[in-house]
Scaffold this active site. Structure first.
Site, PDB file in Angstrom:
ATOM      1  CG  HIS A 128      -2.175  -0.938   0.742  1.00 47.98           C
ATOM      2  ND1 HIS A 128      -2.208  -2.258   1.111  1.00 47.98           N
ATOM      3  CD2 HIS A 128      -3.235  -0.744  -0.077  1.00 47.98           C
ATOM      4  CE1 HIS A 128      -3.268  -2.828   0.572  1.00 47.98           C
ATOM      5  NE2 HIS A 128      -3.913  -1.939  -0.152  1.00 47.98           N
ATOM      6  CD  GLU A 158      -9.909  -8.238  -2.549  1.00 48.13           C
ATOM      7  OE1 GLU A 158      -8.825  -7.682  -2.800  1.00 48.13           O
ATOM      8  OE2 GLU A 158     -10.753  -7.737  -1.784  1.00 48.13           O
ATOM      9  CB  CYS A 163      -9.979  -1.713  -8.681  1.00 44.34           C
ATOM     10  SG  CYS A 163     -10.445  -2.968  -7.501  1.00 44.34           S
TER      11      CYS A 163
HETATM   12  C1  PEP Z   1      -6.589  -5.664  -4.868  1.00 46.91           C
HETATM   13  O1  PEP Z   1      -6.447  -6.532  -4.007  1.00 46.91           O
HETATM   14  O2  PEP Z   1      -6.329  -5.831  -6.073  1.00 46.91           O
HETATM   15  C2  PEP Z   1      -7.073  -4.329  -4.494  1.00 46.91           C
HETATM   16  C3  PEP Z   1      -7.335  -3.420  -5.412  1.00 46.91           C
HETATM   17  O3  PEP Z   1      -7.206  -4.041  -3.167  1.00 46.91           O
HETATM   18  P1  PEP Z   1      -6.002  -3.698  -2.185  1.00 46.91           P
HETATM   19  O4  PEP Z   1      -4.783  -3.412  -3.012  1.00 46.91           O
HETATM   20  O5  PEP Z   1      -6.420  -2.508  -1.392  1.00 46.91           O
HETATM   21  O6  PEP Z   1      -5.883  -4.940  -1.366  1.00 46.91           O
HETATM   22 MG    MG Z   2      -7.295  -6.371  -2.060  1.00 41.55          MG
END
Ligand code: PEP
Ligand code: MG
Length: 571
Positions: free
Chosen positions: A189, A431, A502
């Site tokens: 992140h 996911e 995403c």
């Molecule tokens: C993902 O897991 O692809 C996602 C977009 O969520 P995060 O990166 O916040 O886990």
């Molecule tokens: Mg995720």
């Protein structure tokens, strides 16, 4: 001079001097003192410097993240002025003739232990506050640097073992030109946030903290994933030129800002952006985003000492929706856990946090937290084009339970007299491989899918997205991943629903032609990837890419996929 290879996490070039962000050594010796008054004076000096630093950090946080996030520093300042803490430290120095370090540490620990064990959330938060401020005061007593990204006031590149998402949120772009870390991957992140902040970054270098000393000159090349410590003049010239070329390239991309995203054979796909805070919307609009495909609401809950209220959340959601006008905004409900922690929830440490009590799992159990968020979202729905998405859905029961709570809150709010939009789409992130496998069944009940490849890849390949040692297994183009993605898109279309993505893969130049061919409807990415993606899509034919689908899905390795796409798209 040393050259270090890492993972390109946020594009651009940074050249500045090294600022090492590391936990200071706060060990001390307990001594007897002859003049306790001198120790009391030292204590007060350390308290005063700490207070003035915290004032500065509070102001900075207020400006960059808003009043609510700055509140934690008000709480810290209160601790530093609290006679009930300070007086016992002074008393200890005088009655036991000990140095200020020992008196501070022992007194603070006594309060921390006492508060931590209380059955009262407010008091447990105070324990955390005392712990935080004591470290700062101790550093000043010991005269060691207490690194604080918010206090940086000259141009630097941050070098750290790792940066937490909340460290990253504190970075001031004016001075922090780039960062580089030992650990982490492209989908950590902190890397994702570096892209929103448009700060060049190279992560997962394994050794940068051993190679770069304070104040040395350093180059961070976030385009190719290179770091150079103590560069030669020739290298400096080369990278100055690369920086200028990158700026020129950005100006070329910017010409497409207000154009729709249309492929060479006339198909429109939607290019949306991933955001973390209402402040990110400006970057989305400046980069020509056609919507927000993922609003990570976790950041509303982080860097604070308590849960955000319904009103506070309502304000943030309303702000994003209003700024985006009639463009779609997909808000993801709380996805805490994994690499995003909330100290104040006091959850037990887990051996495998990415496989543990996170996201929807936590929300369904702590439905007080979840329902507050749902209410804020529902109330904000009349201010724009809201879609709600649940993260980490592994079973249909989880989706049904979450949807049920949403419906219950909607009914309650209507009874209370609130206006709620009647066409809020409700979807899920795909996911978890189990969900991708039975996407057909899910597609009958959800309004849309958004494929979260950051997690989908780590769970499918069993390779931690944060661990640079296994980053070779983190393969977006592995045919296993492509088959799962294909399954999700086909399932959505069979039920007349839309499928987006995403995860970071959606903005990747090798993945884009593949995803176009698989029929992906919406691509959501870091705002800065939108214009390069639009430029690329303009020259791609959807029909041609679709004709490669069966071939790609039956390939054996990721390398074969990459070689094939590179050849077909001249990359
Ligand atoms: C993902 O897991 O692809 C996602 C977009 O969520 P995060 O990166 O916040 O886990
Ligand atoms: Mg995720």
């Amino acid at each position: 001079m040393s050259h270090i290879k890492g993972i390109a996490a946020s594009s651009g070039i940074a050249i500045a001097k090294v600022y090492r962000l590391e936990a200071p050594d706060l060990s001390y010796n307990k001594n007897n003192v002859d003049v306790p008054e001198d120790e009391v004076k030292r204590l007060h000096e350390a308290l005063d410097i700490s207070k003035s630093e915290l004032e500065k950090i509070k102001e900075h946080t207020k400006k960059s993240l808003g009043d609510e996030h700055a509140e934690i520093f008000s709480a810290h300042l209160l601790v530093l002025s609290d006679p009930e803490l300070i007086q016992p430290i002074e008393d200890k120095i005088k009655s036991e003739n000990v140095n200020a370090e020992a008196a501070l540490d022992e007194t603070a620990n006594m309060f921390i232990d006492m508060f931590k064990n209380m059955d009262n959330e407010y008091m447990r938060e105070r324990a955390a506050d005392i712990q935080d401020v004591t470290k700062r005061v101790m550093a000043h007593l010991l005269d060691v640097t207490f690194p604080d990204p918010a206090l940086i006031n000259e141009e630097v590149v941050i070098v750290a073992d790792d940066l937490t998402p909340s460290d990253t949120a504190q970075l001031n772009k004016q001075y922090v030109k780039g960062f580089t870390t030992d650990i982490g991957g492209r989908t950590s992140h902190s890397a994702i946030m570096a892209r929103s902040l448009e700060i060049p970054a190279v992560v997962g270098t394994k050794e940068i903290t051993r190679k770069a000393e304070k104040d040395e000159k350093i180059i961070v090349d976030g385009i190719d994933g290179d770091v150079i410590v103590n560069p030669t003049q020739e290298e400096l010239d080369t990278y100055q030129q690369k920086m200028a070329d990158f700026e020129k390239q950005k100006q070329e991309w910017a010409k497409l800002k207000d154009e729709p995203t249309v492929t060479a054979d006339g198909t429109h796909v939607e290019l949306a952006a991933n955001i973390g805070t209402p402040d990110d919307v400006e970057g989305v609009l400046n980069n020509g985003g056609e919507g927000v495909g993922l609003y990570r609401t976790e950041f509303l809950y982080m860097g604070k000492s308590q849960l955000p209220t319904e009103e506070e959340q309502f304000g943030a959601y309303k702000s994003v929706l209003e700024q985006m006008g009639d463009k779609p905004v997909v808000v993801r409900t709380l996805d805490i856990g994994g690499d995003k922690e909330l100290d104040y929830l006091d959850l037990p440490k887990e051996l495998n946090p990415f496989l543990g009590f996170r996201a929807i799992r936590l929300c369904l159990e702590r439905d007080d937290i979840f329902r507050t968020q749902l209410r804020a979202l529902l109330r904000a729905s009349v201010h724009g084009n809201l879609k709600i998405m649940f993260p980490m859905i592994a079973t249909l029961e989880e989706f049904r339970e979450a949807k049920n709570m949403l419906d219950e809150e909607k009914l309650k709010l209507k009874e209370e007299g609130h206006d709620i939009s009647d066409d809020i789409e409700v979807g899920i992130m795909v996911e978890i491989p189990a969900t991708a496998m039975i996407a057909r069944q899910f597609a009958k009940e959800v309004d849309f899918f958004s494929i979260g490849t950051n997690d989908l890849i780590q769970y499918t390949m069993a390779a931690d997205r944060m661990n640079e040692r296994v980053s070779y297994l983190y393969q977006p183009y592995n045919p296993a991943i492509l088959n799962l993605i294909n399954n999700v898109i086909e399932a959505a279309h069979a039920e007349g629903k839309w499928a987006g993505m995403c995860g970071e893969m959606a903005g990747d130049s090798i993945a884009i032609p593949i995803l176009l061919g698989l029929g992906l409807d919406e691509f959501s990415m870091s705002a800065t990837s939108i214009l390069p993606a639009r430029t690329q899509l303009k020259d791609l034919s959807k029909e041609e890419m679709a004709s490669y689908k069966e071939n790609l899905l039956s390939m054996g390795t990721a390398d074969e996929v990459v070689a094939f796409i590179k050849e077909k798209t001249n990359q």
